[in-house]
Design an enzyme around this catalytic site. Structure first.
Site, PDB file in Angstrom:
ATOM      1  N   CYS A  95       0.760  -1.126   0.093  1.00 46.74           N
ATOM      2  CA  CYS A  95      -0.015   0.144  -0.093  1.00 46.74           C
ATOM      3  C   CYS A  95       0.785   1.286   0.025  1.00 46.74           C
ATOM      4  O   CYS A  95       1.969   1.274   0.846  1.00 46.74           O
ATOM      5  CB  CYS A  95      -0.916   0.119   1.155  1.00 46.74           C
ATOM      6  SG  CYS A  95      -2.255   1.478   1.360  1.00 46.74           S
ATOM      7  N   LEU A  96       0.714   2.164  -0.946  1.00 47.14           N
ATOM      8  CA  LEU A  96       1.425   3.485  -0.944  1.00 47.14           C
ATOM      9  C   LEU A  96       1.369   4.000   0.542  1.00 47.14           C
ATOM     10  O   LEU A  96       2.358   4.909   0.704  1.00 47.14           O
ATOM     11  CB  LEU A  96       0.689   4.132  -2.133  1.00 47.14           C
ATOM     12  CG  LEU A  96       1.055   3.840  -3.382  1.00 47.14           C
ATOM     13  CD1 LEU A  96       0.248   5.000  -4.404  1.00 47.14           C
ATOM     14  CD2 LEU A  96       2.754   4.084  -3.579  1.00 47.14           C
ATOM     15  N   HIS A 137      -9.090  -3.842  -2.087  1.00 44.97           N
ATOM     16  CA  HIS A 137      -8.072  -3.316  -1.262  1.00 44.97           C
ATOM     17  C   HIS A 137      -8.547  -1.790  -0.943  1.00 44.97           C
ATOM     18  O   HIS A 137      -8.503  -1.034  -0.087  1.00 44.97           O
ATOM     19  CB  HIS A 137      -6.759  -3.278  -1.946  1.00 44.97           C
ATOM     20  CG  HIS A 137      -5.646  -2.650  -1.041  1.00 44.97           C
ATOM     21  ND1 HIS A 137      -4.512  -3.083  -0.383  1.00 44.97           N
ATOM     22  CD2 HIS A 137      -5.354  -1.288  -1.021  1.00 44.97           C
ATOM     23  CE1 HIS A 137      -3.631  -2.202   0.203  1.00 44.97           C
ATOM     24  NE2 HIS A 137      -4.309  -1.011   0.037  1.00 44.97           N
TER      25      HIS A 137
HETATM   26  C1  QAP Z   1      -3.121  -1.825  -3.561  1.00 47.32           C
HETATM   27  O1  QAP Z   1      -0.861  -0.802  -4.014  1.00 47.32           O
HETATM   28  C2  QAP Z   1      -3.013  -3.247  -4.108  1.00 47.32           C
HETATM   29  O2  QAP Z   1       5.163  -0.212  -0.308  1.00 47.32           O
HETATM   30  C3  QAP Z   1      -2.430  -0.963  -4.496  1.00 47.32           C
HETATM   31  O3  QAP Z   1       7.064   1.155  -1.537  1.00 47.32           O
HETATM   32  C4  QAP Z   1      -1.752  -3.837  -3.498  1.00 47.32           C
HETATM   33  O4  QAP Z   1      -0.220   0.477  -5.656  1.00 47.32           O
HETATM   34  C5  QAP Z   1      -3.903  -3.844  -4.881  1.00 47.32           C
HETATM   35  C6  QAP Z   1       3.590   0.707  -3.483  1.00 47.32           C
HETATM   36  C7  QAP Z   1      -1.826  -5.313  -3.783  1.00 47.32           C
HETATM   37  C8  QAP Z   1      -3.588  -5.120  -5.230  1.00 47.32           C
HETATM   38  C9  QAP Z   1      -2.636  -5.835  -4.779  1.00 47.32           C
HETATM   39  C10 QAP Z   1       3.885   0.162  -2.412  1.00 47.32           C
HETATM   40  C11 QAP Z   1       4.711   1.191  -4.176  1.00 47.32           C
HETATM   41  C12 QAP Z   1       2.204   0.543  -4.280  1.00 47.32           C
HETATM   42  C13 QAP Z   1       5.012   0.435  -1.547  1.00 47.32           C
HETATM   43  C14 QAP Z   1       0.069  -0.108  -4.474  1.00 47.32           C
HETATM   44  C15 QAP Z   1       5.988   1.239  -2.341  1.00 47.32           C
HETATM   45  C16 QAP Z   1       5.627   1.602  -3.458  1.00 47.32           C
HETATM   46  C17 QAP Z   1       1.234  -0.217  -3.727  1.00 47.32           C
HETATM   47 CO    CO Z   2      -3.655   1.170   0.146  1.00 46.82          CO
END
Ligand code: QAP
Ligand code: CO
Length: 173
Positions: A95-96, A137
């Site tokens: 998660c961002l 999510h």
């Molecule tokens: C949610 O998550 C998601 O830790 C979106 O350092 C997650 O875009 C949907 C991200 C899994 C489906 C499956 C996370 C980028 C991005 C980090 C994201 C990072 C840089 C997460």
């Molecule tokens: Co998130």
């Protein structure tokens, strides 16, 4: 519009996002600003509450087989409601708003979604795979729920310890 990502443990991530009723220029400006931020930060999904706007809006762009995210694959989802869900799937989520941490989470495998687009038109979407996971999510964000809330007690403890240590390291630089 200058947006930045709200990060855990910021309490603003715990708010319940409010229904969108005006599909106006303000909404369009917000969506238009969220998209480049999501791409720059290597995200595949972003809810408005993650940029401090607690409204029921989220964007998704699931990478294709080449790992690319062409603009035409952008989904803008407003006021989503899941009308059907089935099956179970486990995926290592991130998660961002919880940078650099990834953990397995269980979700429905398939779903049907009703939502509105940026003009307020009603849309229906059938999703499976990563899209289905991402929708669930992002919809959790609308209720103030983070993927780390879905971990077992012991994994959550491990997360809190690692995350605190990482934040200390980040403050040094
Ligand atoms: C949610 O998550 C998601 O830790 C979106 O350092 C997650 O875009 C949907 C991200 C899994 C489906 C499956 C996370 C980028 C991005 C980090 C994201 C990072 C840089 C997460
Ligand atoms: Co998130």
């Amino acid at each position: 519009m200058n947006l930045s990502i709200v990060e855990y443990p910021d309490k603003r991530l715990r708010e319940i996002s409010q229904e969108v009723s005006s599909f106006d220029a303000d909404l369009h400006r917000l969506l238009d600003a969220m998209y480049p931020l999501m791409i720059e930060t290597n995200g595949i999904g972003l809810a408005a509450i993650q940029v401090a706007h607690p409204i029921r809006a989220l964007i998704l762009n699931i990478p294709n087989e080449e790992g690319e995210q062409p603009d035409e694959n952008l989904l803008e989802i407003i006021n989503p409601v899941i009308t059907h869900k089935e099956g179970e799937t486990v995926y290592q989520e991130g998660c961002l708003s919880v940078p650099k941490f990834y953990e397995d989470v269980s979700r429905y495998e398939r779903l049907i979604l009703n939502y509105q687009d940026r003009d307020g038109n009603t849309q229906t979407l059938e999703a499976d795979g990563l899209l289905s996971i991402a929708i669930q999510h992002e919809m959790d964000h609308l209720e103030g729920i983070l993927f780390i809330d879905k971990l077992s007690y012991s994994r959550r403890k491990k997360f809190e310890k690692e995350y605190k240590r990482m934040q200390k390291e980040r403050k040094k630089v």
